[in-house]
Design a protein around this motif. Structure first.
Motif, PDB file in Angstrom:
ATOM      1  N   VAL A  49       0.838  -1.353   0.174  1.00 25.13           N
ATOM      2  CA  VAL A  49       0.227  -0.300  -0.418  1.00 25.13           C
ATOM      3  C   VAL A  49       1.117   1.386  -0.154  1.00 25.13           C
ATOM      4  O   VAL A  49       1.645   0.940   0.161  1.00 25.13           O
ATOM      5  N   VAL A  50       0.778   2.177  -0.783  1.00 23.48           N
ATOM      6  CA  VAL A  50       1.403   3.018  -0.977  1.00 23.48           C
ATOM      7  C   VAL A  50       1.630   4.147   0.473  1.00 23.48           C
ATOM      8  O   VAL A  50       3.014   4.389   0.758  1.00 23.48           O
ATOM      9  N   PHE A  51       0.890   3.874   1.097  1.00 22.33           N
ATOM     10  CA  PHE A  51       1.302   4.905   2.433  1.00 22.33           C
ATOM     11  C   PHE A  51       1.945   3.775   3.448  1.00 22.33           C
ATOM     12  O   PHE A  51       1.350   3.972   4.590  1.00 22.33           O
ATOM     13  N   PRO A  81      -6.231  -5.906   4.966  1.00 20.55           N
ATOM     14  CA  PRO A  81      -7.625  -5.391   4.259  1.00 20.55           C
ATOM     15  C   PRO A  81      -8.896  -5.287   5.003  1.00 20.55           C
ATOM     16  O   PRO A  81      -8.868  -7.345   5.011  1.00 20.55           O
ATOM     17  N   ASN A 151     -17.287  -1.497   0.997  1.00 24.25           N
ATOM     18  CA  ASN A 151     -14.935  -1.332   1.518  1.00 24.25           C
ATOM     19  C   ASN A 151     -15.547  -1.642  -0.150  1.00 24.25           C
ATOM     20  O   ASN A 151     -14.016  -1.215  -0.511  1.00 24.25           O
ATOM     21  N   PHE A 176      -7.237  -3.527  -3.856  1.00 22.86           N
ATOM     22  CA  PHE A 176      -8.654  -2.917  -3.561  1.00 22.86           C
ATOM     23  C   PHE A 176      -7.830  -1.494  -2.723  1.00 22.86           C
ATOM     24  O   PHE A 176      -7.139  -0.810  -3.225  1.00 22.86           O
ATOM     25  N   ASN A 177      -8.681  -1.012  -2.855  1.00 21.85           N
ATOM     26  CA  ASN A 177      -9.305   0.458  -3.751  1.00 21.85           C
ATOM     27  C   ASN A 177      -8.739   1.098  -2.107  1.00 21.85           C
ATOM     28  O   ASN A 177      -9.575   0.588  -0.544  1.00 21.85           O
ATOM     29  N   THR A 178      -7.988   2.512  -1.667  1.00 26.31           N
ATOM     30  CA  THR A 178      -7.136   2.915  -0.196  1.00 26.31           C
ATOM     31  C   THR A 178      -7.925   4.347  -0.500  1.00 26.31           C
ATOM     32  O   THR A 178      -7.707   4.719  -1.524  1.00 26.31           O
ATOM     33  N   LYS A 179      -8.273   4.103   1.042  1.00 28.97           N
ATOM     34  CA  LYS A 179      -8.500   6.408   0.793  1.00 28.97           C
ATOM     35  C   LYS A 179      -7.638   6.521   1.892  1.00 28.97           C
ATOM     36  O   LYS A 179      -6.098   6.338   1.386  1.00 28.97           O
ATOM     37  N   ASP A 180      -7.409   7.927   1.633  1.00 29.15           N
ATOM     38  CA  ASP A 180      -6.346   9.122   1.527  1.00 29.15           C
ATOM     39  C   ASP A 180      -6.025   9.119   3.211  1.00 29.15           C
ATOM     40  O   ASP A 180      -6.697   8.347   3.966  1.00 29.15           O
ATOM     41  N   TYR A 181      -4.540   8.919   2.910  1.00 28.44           N
ATOM     42  CA  TYR A 181      -3.246   9.130   4.624  1.00 28.44           C
ATOM     43  C   TYR A 181      -2.789  10.689   4.778  1.00 28.44           C
ATOM     44  O   TYR A 181      -2.274  10.615   3.758  1.00 28.44           O
ATOM     45  N   LEU A 203      -0.229   9.664  -2.891  1.00 28.70           N
ATOM     46  CA  LEU A 203      -0.750   8.799  -2.284  1.00 28.70           C
ATOM     47  C   LEU A 203      -2.359   9.227  -2.554  1.00 28.70           C
ATOM     48  O   LEU A 203      -3.258   8.388  -2.489  1.00 28.70           O
TER      49      LEU A 203
END
Lengths: 229, 294, 302
Positions: A49-51, A81, A151, A176-181, A203
């Motif tokens: 995950v990028v963050f 996840p 989700n 999966f889709n991630t939310k901004d962190y 991000l």
């Protein structure tokens, strides 16, 4: 007019026959997956995950019919996840009231797969729609794309080897889709080592990926319910 | 003679009750934070993970381990420790002037430079002991209270998970770096102390400078980001945190034993060392010429 | 006797104010040298220059025959000083203070020696008490012990009897005399209690506004050929008329109310007295001003 009516009827008939056909395929696949009432698997989980910067985790995966699934990092911290429950195919195959449409065939990881689109008909289901890519010869789900109410969309890619007879993968990749962190500066008071500016653009709107490589399964040996709490 | 002087300075420092205020304060703050996290650790972690609770299962109990608590304690406490360091270092020369003992000291067969250096190194030893004390309470205490696990470090734009076996050396390095940072504060307080004949002035001046530069740093506006912040010691004092920022592979996997951009840490260390040398040079050159009238 | 301390042309300015102005004096080995002057005369500034606490603007200081500026460490090793108040580390005990100053002077002393040193100033019983619990007199004595702990050749005491009770003053005086006469130490003592100087100093210097007024043996300064005579009379107009017409006018040094001070040779006192009687001037008192204090005042008044 008569011509068009005839054409529509023909299409409806064809679709009805096709739906029946794909449901049969699904039933066969489900029958195979039903051989497993529970399992405990060990494996390595990579999080991409990028963050998140995370080490490869040694995990245990617990499953119990009909839809209980838990991934536990036995010796460390992992951010699992929430959609990882979808690596359990029973989530889709166990649906009672659904419509299935044949999406033709597609080659996934070198395997010719039947594409079946599934639409649950009950409002109670957490899944809004799913697309399964099924290896008809082995009756295995090679890929699934599942959209959930809460989700987002999950994409699962599986490869089989040792436990193919039980429909259990040797490797599963969940996208999966991630939310901004982004945390407020005042909370973290970071040390500025010159990397934060590079991160900001990367991000946004990114997908996360979790890969589990299974090393072994214990199938139908019983799993206590307490594991899933 | 230098070591004799150093021994005398340390003797004087540790004979003064005020020295132990800092040790007591550190112990109280650490215990308070540990107590709070023991009871409300999940709420504290949610501050960082709130945006991700829909996407991930957050392993609150595992995150709330001794290492995490220690980093949290250091994060909260190291911002305020400069005040405790200033209390001692800011009093080093001016306190003697105020007490009237500076004239006795300077009338002895030692050079003014030796006096400054012995006081500086005594402050450094004090800083080091304060950090050892902090390590005992914050690290050892937290490990005993919360156990060990992988360490999760929450940054503004990413979070880093570090294997538990890869953590201890980072704490050691972080404490060493914190010692360097606090020694910079000690050198600055000592410098102010040389210019003053009362104890309060240098202590207040040191704290004010730290507050001003911290505010300027946290404003994060381009006018300061590009001019002051790259050279502000408060920016580089946070370098201890850099040891808890890890590098990752292209696939996002943490690299054991790695540090994210170690060159930045080296730069920070050098900048702090530069400040120490500058503050000491100013102190010595002024003190050598200073007429002692107190 | 050789000079232990020689000061030549010492000058120190603080901005425009000349605290010490071209001061020259010397102190001989084994003597008690009185350093006299009113408050602000420049005594402490001079002593601080001797202790290298203040840098002179010009002039030269030689101690033990060596230039202070070039042999600072070596010279300071042989000097013990109490400068102004005997300020010590109040949070430490007497023996801890003493140990610190002994160590800083470059000597290692056993606790037994330190206790003996404290015993000589009568503080052995309170050796382990914190200095903050000491009276002013005890602090003075401890300050002296700290100045003596490394057995220095030259001892500089700046106002050593300040704040002491009469017994304390007597004890300090005796100690100073004992150091000089029995231990052959050289002492430079500044004090504003000039009668004390009278009793213990061998030589002295009087300074005013940073300048030397006079320097010499106390015995000589106390019994000069020229004497100061003080006359107290209510008939100041008649006296003014008398002296206005005679040579006595040039001898008048001070007039304040009923008091007149004249300076002339001792042998002229009777002649002066006779003329006062002849002129019918009522005299309340007439006598020489011969204490060091009066002498000091006569030298330093405007």
């Amino acid at each position: 007019m008569k011509k068009y009516s005839a054409l529509l009827l023909a299409i409806a008939f064809a679709l009805s026959v096709s739906s029946q056909e794909v449901k049969e395929v699904l039933q066969k696949v489900k029958a195979k997956y039903d051989l497993v009432s529970d399992y405990t698997a060990t494996g390595k989980m990579k999080t991409n995950v990028v963050f998140i910067k995370a080490p490869v985790a040694t995990v245990k995966v617990y499953y119990k019919k009909p839809d209980k699934l838990k991934i536990k990092n036995e010796s460390g911290v992992s951010f699992v996840p929430k959609g990882s429950v979808n690596i359990n195919m029973n989530n889709v195959l166990g649906l009672n009231n659904y419509e299935a449409i044949d999406g033709g065939t597609e080659k996934i990881s070198g395997t010719e797969c039947r594409v079946i689109r599934i639409f649950p008909l009950s409002d109670d289901e957490s899944i809004t729609r799913a697309t399964l890519y099924i290896d008809e010869k082995q009756l295995l789900v090679i890929k699934s794309v599942i959209s959930t109410k809460e989700n987002g969309t999950y994409e699962l890619l599986m490869s089989y080897k040792r436990y193919a007879a039980y429909g259990l993968p040797d490797k599963a990749e969940l996208t999966f889709n991630t939310k901004d962190y982004k945390l407020p500066k005042g909370i973290t008071v970071d040390y500025d080592n010159g990397t934060s500016k590079d991160n900001t653009d990367k991000l946004k709107n990114k997908k996360g990926k979790v890969e589990i490589i299974y090393s072994g399964y214990q199938i139908n040996k019983g799993v206590p319910d307490s594991v899933f709490n | 003679m230098f070591f004799t002087l150093l021994r005398i300075e340390l003797f004087k420092i540790f004979k003064r009750p005020r020295t132990f205020i800092a040790f007591a304060a550190v112990a109280v703050i650490v215990v308070l934070v540990q107590f709070a996290l023991k009871l409300n650790g999940k709420d504290f972690i949610e501050l960082y993970t709130d945006s991700q609770t829909d996407t991930f299962e957050i392993p609150y109990e595992k995150i709330q381990n001794g290492y995490f608590v220690c980093v949290a304690v250091l994060h909260m406490i190291l911002i305020h420790v400069p005040l405790l360091v200033a209390l001692i270092a800011g009093d080093m020369i001016s306190g003697e002037a105020n007490l009237g003992t500076l004239r006795l000291l300077a009338g002895k067969p030692v050079t003014r430079g030796q006096i400054i250096m012995s006081k500086f190194f005594a402050s450094t030893v004090y800083v080091a002991l304060l950090l050892v004390w902090m390590a005992l309470f914050a690290l050892l205490g937290s490990i005993l209270l919360f156990g060990t696990e992988d360490l999760v470090v929450f940054k503004e734009t990413d979070l880093h998970i570090i294997r538990s076996h890869d953590v201890l050396w980072r704490f050691f390095a972080a404490f060493v770096f914190a010692a360097l940072a606090l020694t910079t504060i000690a050198a600055m307080a000592l410098m102010f102390s040389v210019f003053s004949d009362n104890s309060l002035g240098p202590i207040v001046a040191t704290v004010c400078v730290v507050i001003i530069f911290t505010i300027v740093q946290q404003l994060r506006v381009p006018v300061f980001e590009e001019t002051v912040n790259p050279w502000s010691f408060t920016t580089h004092m946070l370098g201890w945190k850099g040891f808890f920022y890890v590098e990752k592979t292209a696939e996002g996997e943490t690299i054991n034993g790695s540090i994210e951009n170690p060159a930045a840490l080296v730069k920070s260390g050098l900048v702090l060392l530069g400040y120490i040398v500058l503050f000491l040079a100013v102190s010595i050159s002024y003190f050598r010429k200073k007429d002692i009238l107190s | 006797m050789t000079n232990i301390l020689e000061v030549r042309g010492l000058t120190k300015r603080f901005n425009e104010f000349r605290a010490v102005d071209d001061l020259t004096f010397s102190v001989k080995k084994g003597e008690v040298y009185g350093f006299l002057g009113q408050n602000g005369a420049g005594k402490s500034t001079t002593i601080r220059m001797l202790m290298t606490l203040i840098e002179p603007d010009s002039g030269e200081i030689e101690i033990f025959g060596k230039k202070l500026a070039k042999n600072r460490k070596e010279i300071l090793r042989n000097i013990g000083a109490v400068i102004e108040r005997p300020d010590l580390y109040k949070y430490l005990t007497a023996i801890e203070n003493l140990r610190i100053f002994a160590t800083m002077s470059g000597i290692k002393v056993s606790d037994k020696c330190l206790m003996e040193q404290l015993d000589t100033v009568g503080l052995a019983a309170r050796a382990k008490s914190k200095v903050r619990t000491y009276s002013q007199g005890m602090k003075q004595r401890l300050g002296l012990a700290c100045a003596l702990v490394h057995n220095p050749e030259l001892i500089i005491l700046d106002e050593p009897t300040n704040g002491l009770d009469p017994q304390g003053i007597a004890d300090m005086r005796n100690k100073i005399i004992q150091l000089s006469k029995e231990e052959n130490k050289t002492l430079l003592v500044s004090s504003h209690l000039l009668n004390e100087m009278e009793m213990m100093a061998d030589s002295m210097i009087i300074i005013n506004k940073g300048k030397k007024i006079i320097e010499g043996k106390v015995s000589e300064l106390l019994h000069p050929e020229v004497s100061v005579i003080e006359l107290k009379t209510p008939s100041h107009h008649s006296l003014s008329e008398l002296i206005g017409k005679t040579e006595w006018a040039s001898c008048l040094k001070m007039h304040s109310g009923d008091i007149f001070r004249f300076e002339f040779n001792k042998d002229r006192i009777s002649e002066f007295n006779k003329q006062l009687v002849l002129a019918g001037i009522e005299v309340n008192s007439l006598g020489p001003v011969n204490s060091l204090e009066q002498f000091f005042l006569s030298q330093t008044q405007e």
